[in-house]
Design a protein around this motif. Structure first.
Motif, PDB file in Angstrom:
ATOM      1  N   GLY A  44     -19.525  -3.818  34.927  1.00 20.82           N
ATOM      2  CA  GLY A  44     -19.622  -4.960  35.830  1.00 20.82           C
ATOM      3  C   GLY A  44     -20.210  -6.183  35.155  1.00 20.82           C
ATOM      4  O   GLY A  44     -20.104  -7.288  35.675  1.00 20.82           O
ATOM      5  N   ARG A  45     -20.841  -5.999  33.992  1.00 23.12           N
ATOM      6  CA  ARG A  45     -21.360  -7.155  33.238  1.00 23.12           C
ATOM      7  C   ARG A  45     -20.181  -7.933  32.675  1.00 23.12           C
ATOM      8  O   ARG A  45     -19.154  -7.361  32.338  1.00 23.12           O
ATOM      9  CB  ARG A  45     -22.262  -6.702  32.088  1.00 23.12           C
ATOM     10  N   ARG A  46     -20.341  -9.215  32.509  1.00 21.07           N
ATOM     11  CA  ARG A  46     -19.268 -10.053  31.988  1.00 21.07           C
ATOM     12  C   ARG A  46     -19.367 -10.218  30.473  1.00 21.07           C
ATOM     13  O   ARG A  46     -18.429 -10.677  29.846  1.00 21.07           O
ATOM     14  CB  ARG A  46     -19.257 -11.414  32.683  1.00 21.07           C
ATOM     15  N   ARG A  47     -20.509  -9.856  29.888  1.00 19.27           N
ATOM     16  CA  ARG A  47     -20.643  -9.877  28.423  1.00 19.27           C
ATOM     17  C   ARG A  47     -20.737  -8.450  27.922  1.00 19.27           C
ATOM     18  O   ARG A  47     -21.594  -7.676  28.352  1.00 19.27           O
ATOM     19  CB  ARG A  47     -21.874 -10.661  28.012  1.00 19.27           C
ATOM     20  N   LEU A  48     -19.896  -8.139  26.981  1.00 18.70           N
ATOM     21  CA  LEU A  48     -19.795  -6.774  26.477  1.00 18.70           C
ATOM     22  C   LEU A  48     -20.936  -6.420  25.538  1.00 18.70           C
ATOM     23  O   LEU A  48     -21.430  -7.268  24.804  1.00 18.70           O
ATOM     24  CB  LEU A  48     -18.461  -6.612  25.743  1.00 18.70           C
TER      25      LEU A  48
END
Length: 157
Positions: A44-48
Motif C-alpha cells: 500500500g506504500r507508494r514508494r518501494l
C-alpha cells in the motif's frame, strides 16, 4: 538469449531525490501516461522498499500487459533492483544505479530481459521489444529529470 538495455542520464538533483523519485510508483505511472499505466503495491506504500512487490498494468504494443516485480536489492541512495516474479517475460531484471556527479546525479537504468518462445522470442525481443523498452526507459528518465529539476515539482513524501 537475454537482451541488455542501458540508459544513462544526468539529472540536476541529489542522488537521494532521484532515487526516491525512481522508486515512487505514482511518478512511474505518470511517466508512462500514454500507456494507461497503473501500479499496485503489496504494502500500500507508494514508494518501494526491499521485498516489496508491485503489479503494473498497462497497454503496450497494442496489448494489455500485467507484470509483478519484487525489489530484491535496496541500497539507498545508490542502487535498487526489481525483478519480475510474474509476467510476460521468461526473466526481467531492472537495475537502477545512482552516482553523485558534479552536476547532480548520474542515473543508470540497466534492464536485462529474456523473452519466452526460444529462438522466435529472441528475434522478437531483439527487433521489437528491446527497442520499445529502450524508448520507455528514455521516456521515464526524461520524466524523472523533469520532476527532479522542477523547483516545486518534487513530491513531499
Amino acid at each position: 538469449m537475454a537482451a541488455l538495455i542501458e540508459i544513462v542520464s544526468v539529472i540536476g538533483a541529489a542522488p537521494t531525490v532521484v532515487f526516491d523519485l525512481e522508486r515512487d510508483v505514482d511518478v512511474h505511472a505518470a511517466s508512462l501516461h500514454g500507456s494507461q499505466e497503473t501500479a499496485t503495491t503489496s504494502t500500500g506504500r507508494r514508494r518501494l522498499a526491499l521485498g516489496d512487490e508491485v503489479t503494473f498494468r498497462a497497454r503496450h504494443l497494442g496489448l494489455r500487459w500485467r507484470m509483478t516485480s519484487r525489489i530484491t536489492v535496496y541500497e539507498r541512495p545508490y542502487r535498487f533492483v526489481d525483478e519480475q516474479t510474474q509476467g510476460p517475460f521468461s526473466a526481467l531484471r531492472h537495475e537502477h544505479l545512482f552516482r553523485d556527479v558534479d552536476s547532480g546525479t548520474q542515473m543508470i537504468d540497466r534492464l536485462t530481459v529474456t523473452a519466452p518462445l526460444g529462438p522466435l522470442g529472441a528475434v522478437v525481443t531483439r527487433t521489437l521489444v528491446a527497442p520499445y523498452l529502450r524508448r520507455l526507459l528514455k521516456q521515464r528518465a526524461a520524466h524523472i529529470k523533469h520532476v527532479a529539476e522542477a523547483p516545486c515539482g518534487r513530491p513531499n513524501r
